[in-house]
Design an enzyme around this catalytic site. Structure first.
Site, PDB file in Angstrom:
ATOM      1  N   THR A   1     -24.635  21.936  21.539  1.00 17.62           N
ATOM      2  CA  THR A   1     -24.155  22.827  22.595  1.00 17.62           C
ATOM      3  C   THR A   1     -24.735  22.377  23.929  1.00 17.62           C
ATOM      4  O   THR A   1     -25.694  21.600  23.950  1.00 17.62           O
ATOM      5  CB  THR A   1     -24.613  24.278  22.302  1.00 17.62           C
TER       6      THR A   1
ATOM      7  N   ARG B   1     -13.277  29.643  13.421  1.00 11.84           N
ATOM      8  CA  ARG B   1     -14.668  30.113  13.490  1.00 11.84           C
ATOM      9  C   ARG B   1     -15.120  30.189  14.957  1.00 11.84           C
ATOM     10  O   ARG B   1     -14.923  29.258  15.731  1.00 11.84           O
ATOM     11  CB  ARG B   1     -15.576  29.161  12.712  1.00 11.84           C
ATOM     12  N   VAL B   2     -15.724  31.291  15.314  1.00 10.59           N
ATOM     13  CA  VAL B   2     -16.267  31.458  16.667  1.00 10.59           C
ATOM     14  C   VAL B   2     -17.761  31.718  16.532  1.00 10.59           C
ATOM     15  O   VAL B   2     -18.182  32.541  15.713  1.00 10.59           O
ATOM     16  CB  VAL B   2     -15.574  32.631  17.404  1.00 10.59           C
ATOM     17  N   GLY B   3     -18.559  31.028  17.327  1.00 10.63           N
ATOM     18  CA  GLY B   3     -20.008  31.190  17.258  1.00 10.63           C
ATOM     19  C   GLY B   3     -20.537  32.157  18.298  1.00 10.63           C
ATOM     20  O   GLY B   3     -19.800  32.992  18.836  1.00 10.63           O
ATOM     21  N   ASP B   4     -21.809  32.032  18.576  1.00 10.54           N
ATOM     22  CA  ASP B   4     -22.465  32.934  19.527  1.00 10.54           C
ATOM     23  C   ASP B   4     -22.150  32.608  20.982  1.00 10.54           C
ATOM     24  O   ASP B   4     -22.179  33.483  21.847  1.00 10.54           O
ATOM     25  CB  ASP B   4     -23.987  32.873  19.320  1.00 10.54           C
TER      26      ASP B   4
ATOM     27  N   THR C   1     -28.817  28.165  21.891  1.00 12.27           N
ATOM     28  CA  THR C   1     -28.254  27.067  21.110  1.00 12.27           C
ATOM     29  C   THR C   1     -28.868  27.091  19.721  1.00 12.27           C
ATOM     30  O   THR C   1     -30.056  27.351  19.564  1.00 12.27           O
ATOM     31  CB  THR C   1     -28.504  25.701  21.777  1.00 12.27           C
ATOM     32  N   GLY C   2     -28.040  26.844  18.732  1.00 10.92           N
ATOM     33  CA  GLY C   2     -28.529  26.887  17.356  1.00 10.92           C
ATOM     34  C   GLY C   2     -27.428  27.369  16.439  1.00 10.92           C
ATOM     35  O   GLY C   2     -26.257  27.366  16.810  1.00 10.92           O
TER      36      GLY C   2
ATOM     37  N   GLY D   1     -25.150  29.631  15.336  1.00  7.17           N
ATOM     38  CA  GLY D   1     -24.648  30.812  16.021  1.00  7.17           C
ATOM     39  C   GLY D   1     -24.552  32.047  15.157  1.00  7.17           C
ATOM     40  O   GLY D   1     -24.708  33.172  15.650  1.00  7.17           O
TER      41      GLY D   1
HETATM   42  N1  ASP Z   1     -24.673  27.998  18.855  1.00  7.70           N
HETATM   43  C1  ASP Z   1     -23.551  27.116  18.689  1.00  7.70           C
HETATM   44  C2  ASP Z   1     -22.597  27.733  17.696  1.00  7.70           C
HETATM   45  O1  ASP Z   1     -23.048  28.246  16.688  1.00  7.70           O
HETATM   46  C3  ASP Z   1     -23.940  25.748  18.265  1.00  7.70           C
HETATM   47  C4  ASP Z   1     -25.139  25.150  18.954  1.00  7.70           C
HETATM   48  O2  ASP Z   1     -25.743  25.780  19.795  1.00  7.70           O
HETATM   49  O3  ASP Z   1     -25.519  24.032  18.667  1.00  7.70           O
HETATM   50  O4  ASP Z   1     -21.416  27.642  17.886  1.00  7.70           O
END
Ligand code: ASP
Length: 287
Positions: free
Chosen positions: A158, A186-189, A208-209, A211
């Site tokens: 991200t 799929r939708v993340g954070d 970031t991580g 989500g």
């Molecule tokens: N947080 C993002 C998601 O889950 C991915 C990322 O931050 O690396 O979509």
């Protein structure tokens, strides 16, 4: 007082050489500092920084995006201002190179906060954003480069930026291709206001991580709310990441408050990041 932090994702893996990304992040931070010194608005700075990170192809967002399990590129982005809590976001946007700029248009040109899927693409087309004509040619870099991970591990990448401008305004922006091999839709954070991206009068936060975990604790807003009740910014950030780690998730975040304090903690092998506060040095690191 001006301050800024940016990140290129908490998916950095030990043993890899991120010299190119570290130099690039330092350069982008230096350009942002020059703009802030002559009065640029926090919202413009976070938009431009994230757009530059998207366009570089070095991170898993924009040009560096990874495809979903069906081989398509569905991108998420959001941004938010702290002083008036305006925000805009796109989710599962296909075919547009700068999701953060489309998110900004959602904020400024619609009464909505979040547009998703076909509706987001239609909006981008109507607003005159240029589409990616050949995804196979456009999406060339980090997504495939970094995609050698065990199935089911939610490997990810991200980009994001948080900023305090000379007028005391805060803003945050985040943009991503999400996790590797994600299911279509799929939708993340990242595009969820409060989960991956947040700004209010006290703090601006970009996460970031993995989500799925950040959503479950409403991570970005939690950091700001804890800070607003008197907890130090770094303690609030650490507490939220500890909760995520306790649930089995990994990741990191960048945060800045109205006093120009910056923190960039992570609970993962590494997190590509750069930051400065006031006239201090620009620091750019991956581990
Ligand atoms: N947080 C993002 C998601 O889950 C991915 C990322 O931050 O690396 O979509």
């Amino acid at each position: 007082m001006i301050a800024l932090a940016l990140h290129g994702g908490a998916g950095a893996k030990a043993g890899r050489d991120y010299t190119t990304e570290i130099e690039h992040m330092a350069e982008v931070a230096a350009q942002a500092r020059a703009a802030l010194r002559v009065g640029a608005a926090a919202l413009d700075v976070v938009t431009d920084v994230v757009a530059a990170l998207e366009a570089s192809g070095l991170y898993v967002a924009g040009k560096g995006a990874s495809p979903n399990a069906a081989g398509h590129y569905e991108l998420d982005a959001a941004l938010m201002t702290g002083h008036d809590q305006q925000c805009g976001a796109v989710a599962a946007l296909m075919d547009y190179p700068s999701p953060v700029r489309v998110a900004r248009a959602v904020m400024e040109r619609t009464p909505h906060v979040l547009l998703a899927g076909d509706g987001a693409s239609l909006f981008a087309a109507e607003q005159g954003f240029e589409a990616v004509s050949d995804p196979d040619h456009y999406f060339t870099r980090a997504g495939r480069f970094e995609s050698n991970h065990p199935p089911g591990t939610l490997a990810h990448g991200t980009v994001g930026c948080v900023c305090l401008d000379a007028q005391g305004r805060l803003a945050a922006a985040t943009s991503t291709a999400g996790v590797f091999g994600k299911l279509p839709g799929r939708v993340g954070d990242t595009p969820l206001i409060g989960a991956g991206t947040w700004a209010d009068a006290n703090a601006a936060v970009s996460c970031t991580g993995q989500g799925e975990y950040f959503i479950r604790v409403n991570a970005a807003a939690q950091v700001a709310f804890r800070h607003a009740t008197g907890e130090a910014l770094s303690a609030a950030s650490d507490a939220v990441l500890a909760r995520i780690a306790g649930m089995g998730g990994e990741g990191g975040l960048i945060a800045v408050n109205a006093r120009g304090e910056v923190c960039v903690p992570f609970r993962s092998q590494g997190m590509k990041r750069a930051w400065f506060s006031g006239d201090g040095e620009i620091v750019s690191e991956a581990f």
